[in-house]
Scaffold this motif. Structure first.
Motif, PDB file in Angstrom:
ATOM      1  N   ASN A   1       9.894   1.496 -13.835  1.00 40.13           N
ATOM      2  CA  ASN A   1      10.531   1.048 -13.781  1.00 40.13           C
ATOM      3  C   ASN A   1      10.594  -0.662 -13.224  1.00 40.13           C
ATOM      4  OD1 ASN A   1      12.253   3.624 -13.348  1.00 40.13           O
ATOM      5  ND2 ASN A   1      11.981   4.033 -11.198  1.00 40.13           N
ATOM      6  N   LEU A   2       9.419  -1.018 -13.189  1.00 42.09           N
ATOM      7  CA  LEU A   2       8.750  -1.941 -13.188  1.00 42.09           C
ATOM      8  C   LEU A   2       8.173  -2.812 -14.438  1.00 42.09           C
ATOM      9  CD1 LEU A   2       9.302  -2.370  -9.193  1.00 42.09           C
ATOM     10  CD2 LEU A   2      11.349  -3.089 -11.207  1.00 42.09           C
ATOM     11  N   PRO A   3       7.989  -2.711 -15.796  1.00 39.05           N
ATOM     12  CA  PRO A   3       6.667  -3.000 -16.227  1.00 39.05           C
ATOM     13  C   PRO A   3       6.497  -4.277 -16.052  1.00 39.05           C
ATOM     14  CG  PRO A   3       8.905  -2.935 -17.405  1.00 39.05           C
ATOM     15  CD  PRO A   3       9.502  -2.209 -16.214  1.00 39.05           C
ATOM     16  N   ALA A   4       7.029  -5.549 -15.377  1.00 39.86           N
ATOM     17  CA  ALA A   4       6.538  -6.497 -15.546  1.00 39.86           C
ATOM     18  C   ALA A   4       5.796  -6.703 -14.361  1.00 39.86           C
ATOM     19  CB  ALA A   4       7.370  -7.904 -14.644  1.00 39.86           C
ATOM     20  N   VAL A   5       5.560  -6.180 -12.906  1.00 36.89           N
ATOM     21  CA  VAL A   5       4.468  -5.798 -12.151  1.00 36.89           C
ATOM     22  C   VAL A   5       3.562  -5.255 -12.289  1.00 36.89           C
ATOM     23  CG1 VAL A   5       4.706  -5.116  -9.419  1.00 36.89           C
ATOM     24  CG2 VAL A   5       6.945  -5.998 -11.132  1.00 36.89           C
ATOM     25  N   GLU A   6       2.270  -6.076 -11.442  1.00 36.45           N
ATOM     26  CA  GLU A   6       1.243  -5.447 -11.554  1.00 36.45           C
ATOM     27  C   GLU A   6       1.127  -4.421 -10.503  1.00 36.45           C
ATOM     28  OE1 GLU A   6      -3.436  -5.290 -11.657  1.00 36.45           O
ATOM     29  OE2 GLU A   6      -1.487  -6.310 -13.054  1.00 36.45           O
ATOM     30  N   PHE A   7       0.564  -3.451 -11.430  1.00 37.02           N
ATOM     31  CA  PHE A   7      -0.016  -2.051 -10.508  1.00 37.02           C
ATOM     32  C   PHE A   7      -0.694  -1.321 -10.569  1.00 37.02           C
ATOM     33  CE2 PHE A   7       4.932  -1.225 -10.814  1.00 37.02           C
ATOM     34  CZ  PHE A   7       5.656  -0.936  -9.304  1.00 37.02           C
ATOM     35  N   VAL A   8      -1.280  -1.035  -9.298  1.00 34.88           N
ATOM     36  CA  VAL A   8      -3.340  -0.548  -9.853  1.00 34.88           C
ATOM     37  C   VAL A   8      -2.794   0.771  -8.381  1.00 34.88           C
ATOM     38  CG1 VAL A   8      -3.839  -2.682  -9.374  1.00 34.88           C
ATOM     39  CG2 VAL A   8      -3.409  -1.722  -6.943  1.00 34.88           C
ATOM     40  N   GLN A   9      -3.987   1.378  -8.974  1.00 31.31           N
ATOM     41  CA  GLN A   9      -4.686   2.548  -8.449  1.00 31.31           C
ATOM     42  C   GLN A   9      -5.581   2.205  -7.259  1.00 31.31           C
ATOM     43  OE1 GLN A   9      -7.087   4.865  -8.101  1.00 31.31           O
ATOM     44  NE2 GLN A   9      -6.266   6.632  -7.006  1.00 31.31           N
ATOM     45  N   PHE A  10      -5.529   3.128  -6.050  1.00 35.04           N
ATOM     46  CA  PHE A  10      -6.834   2.757  -5.157  1.00 35.04           C
ATOM     47  C   PHE A  10      -6.745   3.709  -3.790  1.00 35.04           C
ATOM     48  CE2 PHE A  10      -6.450  -0.647  -1.362  1.00 35.04           C
ATOM     49  CZ  PHE A  10      -7.556  -0.413  -1.681  1.00 35.04           C
ATOM     50  N   ASP A  11      -7.200   3.699  -3.301  1.00 32.79           N
ATOM     51  CA  ASP A  11      -6.797   5.122  -1.801  1.00 32.79           C
ATOM     52  C   ASP A  11      -8.416   3.873  -1.205  1.00 32.79           C
ATOM     53  OD1 ASP A  11      -8.416   6.221   0.418  1.00 32.79           O
ATOM     54  OD2 ASP A  11      -9.343   7.629  -0.849  1.00 32.79           O
ATOM     55  N   VAL A  12      -7.261   2.880   0.326  1.00 32.49           N
ATOM     56  CA  VAL A  12      -7.955   2.504   1.357  1.00 32.49           C
ATOM     57  C   VAL A  12      -8.064   2.294   1.960  1.00 32.49           C
ATOM     58  CG1 VAL A  12      -5.763   2.955   2.730  1.00 32.49           C
ATOM     59  CG2 VAL A  12      -6.140  -0.369   2.020  1.00 32.49           C
ATOM     60  N   THR A  13      -8.575   4.170   1.805  1.00 31.55           N
ATOM     61  CA  THR A  13      -9.923   4.047   2.684  1.00 31.55           C
ATOM     62  C   THR A  13     -11.470   3.817   2.631  1.00 31.55           C
ATOM     63  OG1 THR A  13     -10.099   6.448   2.181  1.00 31.55           O
ATOM     64  CG2 THR A  13      -8.639   6.618   3.870  1.00 31.55           C
ATOM     65  N   LYS A  14     -11.379   3.680   1.012  1.00 30.55           N
ATOM     66  CA  LYS A  14     -13.093   3.243   0.776  1.00 30.55           C
ATOM     67  C   LYS A  14     -12.972   1.970   0.034  1.00 30.55           C
ATOM     68  CE  LYS A  14     -12.188   8.400   0.245  1.00 30.55           C
ATOM     69  NZ  LYS A  14     -13.749   8.840   1.325  1.00 30.55           N
ATOM     70  N   GLY A  15     -12.038   0.847   0.538  1.00 38.19           N
ATOM     71  CA  GLY A  15     -12.667  -0.617   0.610  1.00 38.19           C
ATOM     72  C   GLY A  15     -11.813  -0.915  -0.003  1.00 38.19           C
ATOM     73  N   VAL A  16     -11.564  -1.963  -0.534  1.00 37.33           N
ATOM     74  CA  VAL A  16     -11.159  -3.158  -1.066  1.00 37.33           C
ATOM     75  C   VAL A  16     -10.804  -4.033  -2.788  1.00 37.33           C
ATOM     76  CG1 VAL A  16     -11.431  -4.410   0.877  1.00 37.33           C
ATOM     77  CG2 VAL A  16     -12.396  -4.967  -1.009  1.00 37.33           C
ATOM     78  N   ILE A  17      -9.583  -4.195  -3.196  1.00 32.97           N
ATOM     79  CA  ILE A  17      -9.669  -4.611  -4.066  1.00 32.97           C
ATOM     80  C   ILE A  17      -9.904  -5.810  -4.277  1.00 32.97           C
ATOM     81  CG2 ILE A  17      -7.973  -3.019  -5.084  1.00 32.97           C
ATOM     82  CD1 ILE A  17      -5.725  -5.047  -4.506  1.00 32.97           C
TER      83      ILE A  17
ATOM     84  N   ILE B   1       0.971  -1.077   0.283  1.00 32.52           N
ATOM     85  CA  ILE B   1       0.020   0.489   0.237  1.00 32.52           C
ATOM     86  C   ILE B   1       0.873   1.102   0.130  1.00 32.52           C
ATOM     87  CG2 ILE B   1      -2.333   1.482   1.221  1.00 32.52           C
ATOM     88  CD1 ILE B   1      -2.848  -1.431   0.496  1.00 32.52           C
ATOM     89  N   GLY B   2       0.344   2.591  -1.164  1.00 32.03           N
ATOM     90  CA  GLY B   2       1.448   3.234  -1.026  1.00 32.03           C
ATOM     91  C   GLY B   2       3.218   3.337  -1.549  1.00 32.03           C
ATOM     92  N   CYS B   3       3.120   2.217  -2.585  1.00 33.05           N
ATOM     93  CA  CYS B   3       4.179   2.135  -3.305  1.00 33.05           C
ATOM     94  C   CYS B   3       4.993   3.453  -4.117  1.00 33.05           C
ATOM     95  CB  CYS B   3       4.108   0.921  -4.233  1.00 33.05           C
ATOM     96  SG  CYS B   3       3.540   1.051  -5.478  1.00 33.05           S
ATOM     97  N   GLY B   4       4.526   4.412  -4.114  1.00 33.39           N
ATOM     98  CA  GLY B   4       5.250   5.279  -4.555  1.00 33.39           C
ATOM     99  C   GLY B   4       5.610   5.162  -5.900  1.00 33.39           C
ATOM    100  N   THR B   5       6.809   5.643  -6.191  1.00 31.19           N
ATOM    101  CA  THR B   5       7.636   4.606  -7.737  1.00 31.19           C
ATOM    102  C   THR B   5       8.238   3.949  -7.402  1.00 31.19           C
ATOM    103  OG1 THR B   5       9.667   5.951  -6.680  1.00 31.19           O
ATOM    104  CG2 THR B   5       7.792   7.839  -7.790  1.00 31.19           C
ATOM    105  N   GLY B   6       7.430   2.394  -6.595  1.00 37.07           N
ATOM    106  CA  GLY B   6       8.416   1.768  -6.790  1.00 37.07           C
ATOM    107  C   GLY B   6       9.496   0.886  -6.143  1.00 37.07           C
ATOM    108  N   GLY B   7       9.866   1.935  -5.590  1.00 35.69           N
ATOM    109  CA  GLY B   7      11.597   1.958  -4.836  1.00 35.69           C
ATOM    110  C   GLY B   7      11.649   0.546  -4.178  1.00 35.69           C
ATOM    111  N   PHE B   8      10.893   0.376  -3.317  1.00 38.29           N
ATOM    112  CA  PHE B   8      11.478  -1.407  -2.150  1.00 38.29           C
ATOM    113  C   PHE B   8      10.568  -2.407  -3.235  1.00 38.29           C
ATOM    114  CE2 PHE B   8       9.179  -4.337   0.678  1.00 38.29           C
ATOM    115  CZ  PHE B   8      10.403  -4.101   0.996  1.00 38.29           C
ATOM    116  N   ILE B   9       9.694  -1.862  -4.339  1.00 36.38           N
ATOM    117  CA  ILE B   9       9.679  -3.047  -4.605  1.00 36.38           C
ATOM    118  C   ILE B   9      10.727  -3.542  -6.054  1.00 36.38           C
ATOM    119  CG2 ILE B   9       8.171  -3.977  -7.117  1.00 36.38           C
ATOM    120  CD1 ILE B   9       5.584  -2.748  -5.360  1.00 36.38           C
ATOM    121  N   GLN B  10      10.980  -3.129  -6.195  1.00 39.16           N
ATOM    122  CA  GLN B  10      12.973  -3.323  -6.968  1.00 39.16           C
ATOM    123  C   GLN B  10      13.293  -4.122  -5.895  1.00 39.16           C
ATOM    124  OE1 GLN B  10      14.227   0.122  -9.306  1.00 39.16           O
ATOM    125  NE2 GLN B  10      13.011   1.431  -9.304  1.00 39.16           N
TER     126      GLN B  10
END
Length: 276
Positions: free
Chosen positions: A106-122, A71-80
């Protein structure tokens, strides 16, 4: 999950909360530019990535691939730092589209989603969810914690980090649009009241805490004459030699936490919790 939010696709990214994807109400949009440009040169970013990577590795599922959400991955720095781990099935989420566009580049093979975690779930359930320095940006942090719990499998785990101690509040917190800094009791209580058992809790940025305290005291009295993006850069960019020195001190924190020691105070609070 039957109560999952609907989504629309924007620039190749599933957006579950498109109405806030470009609002930048809780984080400065220039922060993503700064992170993508100079994140790896920062002693703080390097140290936190090393520590968080070890904590994630210690909380992987052993029987199958760990379904992982940041949650809140930003630019994906940690996922790298963890993307090459074959025991992880990774999804990154971020409320603001700008950060995700950097991450996807930076990470074209990773699944990224836009999401407000206060509004519900994916519409997925996860074994491990992390939120590194995210909850302090969210007004309704209790709703976020509750939804994180709903997205976890039974027995799943969450790793949360937040800035600690309100007496450290300074102009930097205002620039990056923090809503609060946490006490240990506040964060632990909110997690427990929303379906979590605490497995481990420690402070981080312990050895350098006296310097941080002095810095924040000066920052409180500093006049704010520059734009937020320039002011942010000035506060988080250090010379190479200072970054190297501070990095060495941070390794002491990392070593102590690696031994399972719960550090009593520091600029950041780290909590590992298990879904009841």
């Amino acid at each position: 999950m039957s109560d999952a939010l609907p989504y629309t696709v924007v620039e190749g990214i599933r957006c579950f909360s498109p109405e806030v994807a470009s609002s930048y109400a809780d984080y400065p949009d220039d922060g993503f530019d700064l992170t993508d440009k100079s994140g790896e040169s920062s002693f703080w970013v390097r140290s936190r990535n090393r520590l968080f990577k070890k904590i994630v590795q210690n909380n992987l599922v052993t029987s199958h691939k760990t379904k992982f959400l940041e949650i809140g991955c930003g630019t994906g720095g940690f996922i790298q730092k963890i993307v090459e781990n074959e025991n992880l099935e990774i999804t990154g989420s971020e409320i603001y589209l700008k950060g995700l566009l950097y991450a996807k580049k930076n990470l074209p093979a990773v699944e990224f989603v836009q999401f407000d975690v206060t509004k519900g779930v994916i519409g997925e359930a996860f074994d491990l969810i992390v939120a590194f320095d995210v909850l302090e940006h969210i007004e309704n942090d209790v709703a976020a914690i509750s939804n994180i719990n709903k997205m976890l499998h039974e027995g799943g785990r969450v790793i949360v980090t937040v800035p600690q101690h309100m007496f450290l509040w300074s102009q930097l917190d205002e620039i990056v649009k923090h809503k609060r800094r946490y006490s240990r009791r506040e964060l632990v209580t909110k997690l427990q009241e929303n379906g979590f058992d605490i497995s481990y809790c420690t402070s981080f940025l312990f050895v350098l805490f006296p310097l941080m305290l002095i810095s924040r005291m000066f920052d409180k009295g500093r006049s704010q004459s520059k734009s937020d993006d320039l002011a942010l850069g000035k506060r988080v960019n250090f010379s190479k030699i200072l970054n190297w020195i501070f990095d060495c001190f941070m390794r002491i924190d990392e070593a102590l936490i690696g031994l399972g020691i719960s550090l009593p105070f520091g600029g950041t609070l780290v909590v590992v919790a298990k879904k009841c």
